[in-house]
Design a protein around this motif. Structure first.
Motif, PDB file in Angstrom:
ATOM      1  N   UNK B   4     -39.059 -15.368 -12.204  1.00 20.22           N
ATOM      2  CA  UNK B   4     -38.077 -14.249 -11.793  1.00 20.22           C
ATOM      3  C   UNK B   4     -37.792 -13.740 -13.271  1.00 20.22           C
ATOM      4  N   UNK B   5     -37.498 -12.477 -13.124  1.00 20.34           N
ATOM      5  CA  UNK B   5     -37.053 -11.881 -14.486  1.00 20.34           C
ATOM      6  C   UNK B   5     -35.766 -12.296 -15.074  1.00 20.34           C
ATOM      7  N   UNK B   6     -35.700 -13.145 -15.970  1.00 26.98           N
ATOM      8  CA  UNK B   6     -34.149 -13.430 -16.311  1.00 26.98           C
ATOM      9  C   UNK B   6     -33.581 -12.214 -17.120  1.00 26.98           C
ATOM     10  N   UNK B   7     -34.505 -11.601 -17.685  1.00 26.41           N
ATOM     11  CA  UNK B   7     -33.975 -10.530 -18.830  1.00 26.41           C
ATOM     12  C   UNK B   7     -34.726  -9.426 -18.506  1.00 26.41           C
ATOM     13  N   UNK B   8     -33.845  -8.179 -18.329  1.00 24.94           N
ATOM     14  CA  UNK B   8     -34.604  -6.953 -18.078  1.00 24.94           C
ATOM     15  C   UNK B   8     -34.057  -5.947 -19.075  1.00 24.94           C
ATOM     16  N   UNK B   9     -34.899  -5.499 -19.923  1.00 24.08           N
ATOM     17  CA  UNK B   9     -34.425  -4.334 -20.903  1.00 24.08           C
ATOM     18  C   UNK B   9     -34.969  -2.992 -20.365  1.00 24.08           C
ATOM     19  N   UNK B  10     -34.184  -2.169 -19.822  1.00 24.68           N
ATOM     20  CA  UNK B  10     -34.546  -0.886 -19.194  1.00 24.68           C
ATOM     21  C   UNK B  10     -34.088   0.301 -20.069  1.00 24.68           C
ATOM     22  N   UNK B  11     -35.236   0.931 -20.587  1.00 30.22           N
ATOM     23  CA  UNK B  11     -35.058   2.330 -21.160  1.00 30.22           C
ATOM     24  C   UNK B  11     -34.028   2.221 -22.265  1.00 30.22           C
ATOM     25  N   UNK B  12     -33.967   1.286 -23.037  1.00 28.58           N
ATOM     26  CA  UNK B  12     -32.851   1.095 -23.898  1.00 28.58           C
ATOM     27  C   UNK B  12     -32.988   1.959 -25.205  1.00 28.58           C
ATOM     28  N   UNK B  13     -31.945   2.477 -25.485  1.00 31.33           N
ATOM     29  CA  UNK B  13     -31.671   3.430 -26.669  1.00 31.33           C
ATOM     30  C   UNK B  13     -30.306   3.004 -27.685  1.00 31.33           C
ATOM     31  N   UNK B  14     -30.749   3.129 -28.888  1.00 27.03           N
ATOM     32  CA  UNK B  14     -29.741   2.719 -29.509  1.00 27.03           C
ATOM     33  C   UNK B  14     -29.757   3.919 -30.770  1.00 27.03           C
ATOM     34  N   UNK B  15     -28.538   4.663 -30.889  1.00 21.90           N
ATOM     35  CA  UNK B  15     -28.499   5.718 -31.850  1.00 21.90           C
ATOM     36  C   UNK B  15     -27.610   5.277 -33.193  1.00 21.90           C
ATOM     37  N   UNK B  16     -27.838   5.443 -34.303  1.00 23.00           N
ATOM     38  CA  UNK B  16     -26.977   5.336 -35.462  1.00 23.00           C
ATOM     39  C   UNK B  16     -26.782   6.767 -36.144  1.00 23.00           C
ATOM     40  N   UNK B  17     -25.578   6.841 -36.436  1.00 28.13           N
ATOM     41  CA  UNK B  17     -25.364   8.169 -37.176  1.00 28.13           C
ATOM     42  C   UNK B  17     -25.018   7.816 -38.853  1.00 28.13           C
ATOM     43  N   UNK B  18     -26.111   8.672 -39.377  1.00 33.14           N
ATOM     44  CA  UNK B  18     -25.922   8.494 -40.939  1.00 33.14           C
ATOM     45  C   UNK B  18     -26.144   9.837 -41.458  1.00 33.14           C
ATOM     46  N   UNK B  19     -24.848   9.882 -42.162  1.00 34.27           N
ATOM     47  CA  UNK B  19     -24.649  11.371 -42.865  1.00 34.27           C
ATOM     48  C   UNK B  19     -24.864  12.576 -42.019  1.00 34.27           C
TER      49      UNK B  19
END
Lengths: 258, 324
Positions: B4-19
């Motif tokens: 079984x897939x215990x953990x699924x990460x699907x198309x994860x995106x994380x943006x940071x805003x710097x200056x």
């Protein structure tokens, strides 16, 4: 039961830290007593009618003890969250299935018990030093103090949230101490609207209990409403303010950075 | 039946805003971790590993995609997801340094809602398992870095959750402690039947512990496979040839027509060449060339690339693609 076990864990941790670092707490109380002695001696030499903090020796004695307690109460919340963030343990507290808000309230409940004991201890010490007799109705004092301290925890939460977002808020925490001096001086009988400020109504009730022999059994509906309402509202405002900061912190990933 | 897939990460995106500029720290990352698997997140510093880990354990809000932990989205059902996750973040900072090992274990079981009577056995088991008997009543601050890391991992196991996230578990450890940590991690997966997701930039850790891995760089996945597959995929026919004397320019040119000359080192007593071939039969042609040029051969050995070599190759390839 999960909530009870987490509360017990927080209480045990606080007890361990207090026991292990008792010397720091002890020095804090000694310093407090010494400053009180200096202020009291100075105030006596100036004359009873010229007190800056209160209009009587009894008032000065109670007001000073409450001020000490109030500073501890609001900075306890702010400092403990900022300290957890600095150490990195705040992230772990966020990773439990028990809501962080509950862990925070647990910490406040434990601190309140500690502050109650501390208040009684320092009041007795001050009574011994000055020879002033006050009405030590422990039940009434405990209930009133227990409820009213939560308004200050609410303010502490807002400051903690600001601390997580802006990192350095030492100056703000310093300034807040002076605001609390104001809260200790302002009387709702002379300036009625100040009873809406945090802790003011509770402080006034404690003054009345200790000076006039007022008791929780004599509290009117208005007394109860202001006492409880003030604490509930400031605690809710504090929680909301903290949540707003938390949202920013979780967005920027700053929970473990300080 | 598959795991079984215990953990699924699907198309994860994380943006940071710097200056006022947008930085993609995690860019469309997708992977899944099966129950009982040890999964590696490999990448250089700043690749986005910690951001991914923090998104999984709900300490960082993500901007796109989703993370599903045992069926619960960490976006909408964070608390339910957290029932199945515990983590040791970088620098073993999940411990109260002013409390003893045992006090820490008791505290973290308590705040996870477990009664102290129920957890007694588990605490003793973990203390024995991690060989912390002598240190159990020592304040954590007095322990070595390696010991602190052991305590941190023991704490992550106290609530007996299914998925353990480990961010750089061997960072800053000496060689022997790093080895011990690898065997501890293997033990956790095997004996405790835990699903482990670990991030590291140490290829040896991945090679020794992980079943599958993703390699990420600048927030993007650049490789995703089992450790064995990646090793066989990238281990082309590479040979180190040591000659008595250096080949003349003419021979070098002829060699390049047969094989890829990866490296050429001329030393006082001999010369070594690193050749990459399409298949082993090309060796015959190369020997023929040496014979024709009258060059004496001292040694020939096949070079097997470890994960580190593969990792460097992948990063180089990516750099090359960007330049093109």
């Amino acid at each position: 039961m999960k909530y009870f076990y987490s509360f017990s864990a927080i209480a045990k941790r606080e007890w361990i830290e207090l026991k292990r670092y008792w010397f720091n707490s002890f020095i804090g109380i000694v310093m407090y007593i010494l400053v009180f002695l200096a202020l009291f001696t100075g105030a006596q030499s100036i004359g009873q009618n010229n007190f800056a903090l209160m209009d009587s020796l009894e008032g000065f004695l109670i007001g000073y003890a409450l001020w000490f307690l109030a500073i501890g109460a609001f900075s306890d919340t702010a400092h403990s969250i900022i300290d957890e963030a600095r150490k990195g343990t705040l992230e772990q507290l966020y990773m439990t299935e028990i809501p962080f808000t509950w862990l925070l309230i647990s910490k406040n409940l434990v601190s309140t018990v500690f502050f109650l004991l501390l208040f009684v201890f320092i009041i007795i010490m001050q009574m011994q030093i000055t020879g002033i007799a006050l009405n030590l109705d422990l039940l009434s004092i405990s209930i009133t103090l227990f409820i009213s301290l939560f308004s200050l925890y609410g303010i502490g939460l807002i400051l903690a949230g600001l601390g997580l977002v802006f990192k350095r808020i030492q100056n703000l925490l310093g300034a807040a101490q002076f605001v609390i001096v104001g809260i200790m001086v302002l009387s709702p009988t002379t300036i009625p609207f100040v009873k809406f400020l945090p802790f003011v109504y509770g402080r006034e009730l404690i003054m009345n209990i200790m000076r006039e022999g007022y008791s929780v059994f004599n509290f009117t509906i208005i007394d109860w409403s202001f006492l409880i309402g003030n604490s509930v509202i400031y605690m809710l405002v504090g929680l909301y303010g903290y949540k707003l900061s938390e949202r920013q912190v979780l967005k920027r990933g700053m929970l473990g950075q300080y | 039946m598959g795991m079984v897939d215990y953990l699924q990460v699907n198309n994860l995106q994380k943006l940071y805003y710097v200056n006022n500029s947008k930085i993609k720290a995690v860019d469309d990352v997708t992977f899944n971790v099966k129950a009982g698997e040890v999964f590696g997140l490999l990448g250089p510093n700043g690749a986005g590993k910690t951001s991914i880990i923090k998104c999984i354990c709900g300490l960082l809000d993500y901007d796109g995609g989703d993370i599903i932990v045992n069926g619960y989205s960490m976006k909408n059902k964070r608390r339910k997801g957290l029932r199945h996750i515990s983590a040791v973040l970088e620098g073993n900072r999940n411990i109260y340094w002013r409390m003893t090992v045992k006090e820490n274990l008791e505290f973290f079981s308590g705040i996870n809602g477990i009664s102290s009577s129920k957890v007694k056995e588990r605490i003793n088991y973990l203390i024995n398992q991690f060989q912390l008997q002598q240190q159990k009543d020592t304040v954590v601050n007095k322990l070595s870095r390696g010991m602190k890391q052991k305590v941190a991992i023991a704490i992550s196991l106290i609530a007996n959750k299914d998925i353990i996230l480990l961010d750089e578990p061997t960072l800053g450890l000496d060689v022997s402690m790093s080895h011990e940590m690898r065997s501890i991690l293997r033990g956790i997966a095997k004996d405790e039947n835990k699903t482990i997701l670990l991030s590291t930039h140490d290829m040896n850790v991945v090679e020794a512990t992980c079943d599958r891995l993703i390699i990420i760089n600048k927030g993007k996945i650049i490789a995703k496979d089992t450790v064995d597959n990646l090793k066989s995929l990238f281990n082309k026919e590479i040979y180190k040839v040591t000659l008595m004397e250096g080949p003349k320019n003419q021979l070098k040119e002829r060699l390049k027509k047969v094989a890829q000359l990866l490296n050429y080192q001329k030393q006082a007593e001999n010369t070594s060449l690193l050749l990459q071939l399409d298949n082993g039969n090309q060796l015959i042609e190369i020997f023929q060339l040496f014979k024709e040029e009258g060059i004496s051969l001292i040694a020939i050995e096949k070079v097997t690339k470890n994960l580190e070599g593969i990792f460097i190759d992948l990063l180089k390839e990516e750099q090359h693609e960007i330049l093109l």
